[in-house]
Design a protein around this motif. Structure first.
Motif, PDB file in Angstrom:
ATOM      1  N   VAL A  25       0.837  -1.202   0.000  1.00 20.94           N
ATOM      2  CA  VAL A  25       0.000   0.000   0.000  1.00 20.94           C
ATOM      3  C   VAL A  25       0.876   1.258   0.000  1.00 20.94           C
ATOM      4  O   VAL A  25       0.630   2.220  -0.728  1.00 20.94           O
ATOM      5  CB  VAL A  25      -0.963   0.007   1.218  1.00 20.94           C
ATOM      6  N   THR A  26       1.938   1.230   0.810  1.00 19.92           N
ATOM      7  CA  THR A  26       2.836   2.386   0.911  1.00 19.92           C
ATOM      8  C   THR A  26       3.583   2.640  -0.390  1.00 19.92           C
ATOM      9  O   THR A  26       3.638   3.775  -0.878  1.00 19.92           O
ATOM     10  CB  THR A  26       3.834   2.186   2.078  1.00 19.92           C
ATOM     11  N   ILE A  27       4.170   1.583  -0.984  1.00 15.71           N
ATOM     12  CA  ILE A  27       4.947   1.774  -2.222  1.00 15.71           C
ATOM     13  C   ILE A  27       4.028   2.218  -3.366  1.00 15.71           C
ATOM     14  O   ILE A  27       4.406   3.053  -4.195  1.00 15.71           O
ATOM     15  CB  ILE A  27       5.759   0.506  -2.593  1.00 15.71           C
ATOM     16  N   ALA A  31       4.294   5.655  -5.434  1.00 19.95           N
ATOM     17  CA  ALA A  31       4.354   5.605  -6.907  1.00 19.95           C
ATOM     18  C   ALA A  31       3.344   6.577  -7.513  1.00 19.95           C
ATOM     19  O   ALA A  31       3.655   7.298  -8.471  1.00 19.95           O
ATOM     20  CB  ALA A  31       4.076   4.187  -7.391  1.00 19.95           C
ATOM     21  N   GLY A  32       2.134   6.617  -6.948  1.00 19.97           N
ATOM     22  CA  GLY A  32       1.096   7.506  -7.462  1.00 19.97           C
ATOM     23  C   GLY A  32       1.382   8.972  -7.188  1.00 19.97           C
ATOM     24  O   GLY A  32       1.237   9.825  -8.070  1.00 19.97           O
ATOM     25  N   ALA A 170     -10.535   4.938  -5.686  1.00 14.11           N
ATOM     26  CA  ALA A 170     -10.029   5.309  -7.021  1.00 14.11           C
ATOM     27  C   ALA A 170     -11.142   5.926  -7.870  1.00 14.11           C
ATOM     28  O   ALA A 170     -10.922   6.921  -8.567  1.00 14.11           O
ATOM     29  CB  ALA A 170      -9.442   4.091  -7.719  1.00 14.11           C
ATOM     30  N   ILE A 171     -12.353   5.350  -7.795  1.00 15.53           N
ATOM     31  CA  ILE A 171     -13.481   5.864  -8.594  1.00 15.53           C
ATOM     32  C   ILE A 171     -13.862   7.283  -8.155  1.00 15.53           C
ATOM     33  O   ILE A 171     -14.131   8.156  -8.986  1.00 15.53           O
ATOM     34  CB  ILE A 171     -14.701   4.906  -8.486  1.00 15.53           C
ATOM     35  N   ILE A 249      -2.493   3.360  -6.613  1.00 16.00           N
ATOM     36  CA  ILE A 249      -1.655   4.271  -7.410  1.00 16.00           C
ATOM     37  C   ILE A 249      -2.525   5.374  -8.024  1.00 16.00           C
ATOM     38  O   ILE A 249      -2.174   6.557  -7.983  1.00 16.00           O
ATOM     39  CB  ILE A 249      -0.908   3.490  -8.522  1.00 16.00           C
ATOM     40  N   ILE A 250      -3.684   4.971  -8.569  1.00 13.21           N
ATOM     41  CA  ILE A 250      -4.598   5.936  -9.211  1.00 13.21           C
ATOM     42  C   ILE A 250      -5.117   6.946  -8.180  1.00 13.21           C
ATOM     43  O   ILE A 250      -5.159   8.153  -8.440  1.00 13.21           O
ATOM     44  CB  ILE A 250      -5.768   5.191  -9.898  1.00 13.21           C
ATOM     45  N   SER A 251      -5.496   6.453  -6.993  1.00 13.34           N
ATOM     46  CA  SER A 251      -5.990   7.355  -5.928  1.00 13.34           C
ATOM     47  C   SER A 251      -4.915   8.357  -5.546  1.00 13.34           C
ATOM     48  O   SER A 251      -5.180   9.555  -5.415  1.00 13.34           O
ATOM     49  CB  SER A 251      -6.403   6.546  -4.693  1.00 13.34           C
TER      50      SER A 251
END
Length: 408
Positions: A25-27, A31-32, A170-171, A249-251
């Motif tokens: 979750v952290t990585i 990344a995002g 994310a949505i 990542i998207i969030s």
């Protein structure tokens, strides 16, 4: 049809639960935040590599009706090599999982803290985190029951909750679908992204999951005719796990910069932009990620220790229980008092860096042995994919060891 599908859901979701822990979750969050959608392709690569290796581990477990550590004990004939392999595996999986367990429990507690605050009990100079204790007790009860079906159902439920939480987050952030599709299929290497790319692959292709999957597959399925169910189970669960990681990542991509180092920070950062729902969904997801990994890490360690040392791997056997109780107990202790042993975690990273290519290489070798697998040994295509992934794991292993010693 649907009833049959659910009946044949196996250890796949448990494997997905194991690799989507607070570390993943952290990585994914970093990344995002740092690179937007640009590294989504790295998750696609990770998912593919994980499916190939986990399918091999599941097939080995079902056909041989042995765990991976049991196969290592029986197939490595040289006493010296066998001893080195067993010491390395026990160090990486048992000691490593004890080191990471505190992070799993702390991650789950972090998700709850965002919603409930941080209740602390003070005993003299000691400050005890109540949420860490609650997660530890829940994991203990579930593992002590010693019923695979109960464990499977609870973890599948938690994985579904985790998946929905991260997907909804994310949505809510209203992502750019065209940009996402482009980033999924077109590899990009933004400046200073290489360590993050390696991190995304390294948190998904996990050594202990190969041991866990082989042991759970032989517990779930007893017949070679079940291999089709095992393959579908693996693909669906790992792809779902990949989508969950991509959702994080998207969030995180919706927030530009700021002091965001983990999912708890991300939850707080999303609230002013997208309302309290985003914060709650993300916090629930982080809690589910922490608690599922807090259960699967001790379970994997117990299977590995039992296989390496020739013990009974029954969930209710006293030695099996002793291993996971020690792992879970250390995790709860270190998480509750806030103790972080950097040296133990560094040791775990080094042994895991060594272990992943060795186990991947051993797995590919064993999967070509007719004496063990007969007609179910690897095809040429499976070997090609396996060797490609082996090269990636060697690269990851070298990078992991060098980064611990700050040489890169």
């Amino acid at each position: 049809m649907i009833k049959k599908f659910f009946k044949n859901i196996g250890p796949g979701p448990l494997v997905a639960a194991a690799f989507i822990g607070p570390g993943t979750v952290t990585i994914c969050t970093l990344a995002g935040v740092n690179f937007g959608y640009a590294l989504l392709w790295a998750m696609v690569l990770s998912v593919f590599a994980t499916i190939v290796l986990q399918e091999m581990a599941a097939r080995l477990g079902i056909v041989s009706q042995k765990g991976l550590s049991e196969i290592i004990r029986s197939e490595i004939k040289s006493p010296v090599l066998k001893t080195i392999a067993i010491i390395l595996i026990l160090s990486a999986i048992v000691v490593g999982n004890a080191a990471y367990e505190a992070g799993n429990i702390s991650g789950g507690a972090l998700g709850m803290q965002t919603i409930f605050g941080n209740p602390i009990i003070e005993l003299g100079s000691l400050k005890l985190n109540i949420l860490s204790l609650i997660i530890g007790i829940f994991a203990f009860v579930l593992l002590y029951i010693g019923n695979y079906k109960v464990l499977e159902k609870v973890l599948i439920f938690m994985v579904v909750i985790m998946s929905l939480a991260f997907l909804l987050t994310a949505i809510i952030t209203k992502p750019n679908i065209a940009e996402i599709l482009k980033s999924v299929f077109v590899p990009k290497f933004p400046k200073d992204s290489i360590l993050t790319i390696i991190g995304l692959v390294g948190t998904t292709v996990v050594p202990y999951n190969l041991f866990l999957h082989a042991s759970l597959a032989k517990t779930k399925w007893k017949h070679k005719s079940d291999l089709g169910f095992a393959r579908k189970d693996t693909i669906i669960a790992v792809v779902l796990g990949g989508i969950v990681s991509m959702s994080i990542i998207i969030s995180a991509s919706s927030i530009n910069g700021g002091e965001i180092a983990n999912a708890s920070d991300l939850a707080k950062g999303l609230e002013p932009l997208f309302g309290s729902y985003a914060k709650y969904f993300l916090s629930i997801g982080l809690f589910a990620a922490g608690i599922t990994s807090a259960i699967t890490a001790p379970l994997a360690a117990a299977y590995v220790a039992s296989g390496c040392l020739g013990w009974d791997s029954n969930l209710k056997s006293s030695r099996f229980r002793a291993v996971w109780i020690i792992i879970l107990g250390l995790g709860v202790l270190f998480s509750t008092i806030g103790f972080k042993s950097i040296e133990i975690i560094k040791f775990a990273q080094i042994t895991n860096g060594l272990l992943l290519p060795i186990i991947a290489g051993f797995l590919i070798w064993v999967m070509n042995k007719s004496i063990i697998l007969g007609d179910y040994k690897n095809s040429k295509l499976q070997n090609i994919f396996g060797i490609m992934i082996l090269i990636i794991t060697i690269f990851l292993g070298v990078k992991g060891i060098l980064s611990v010693f700050k040489l890169i």
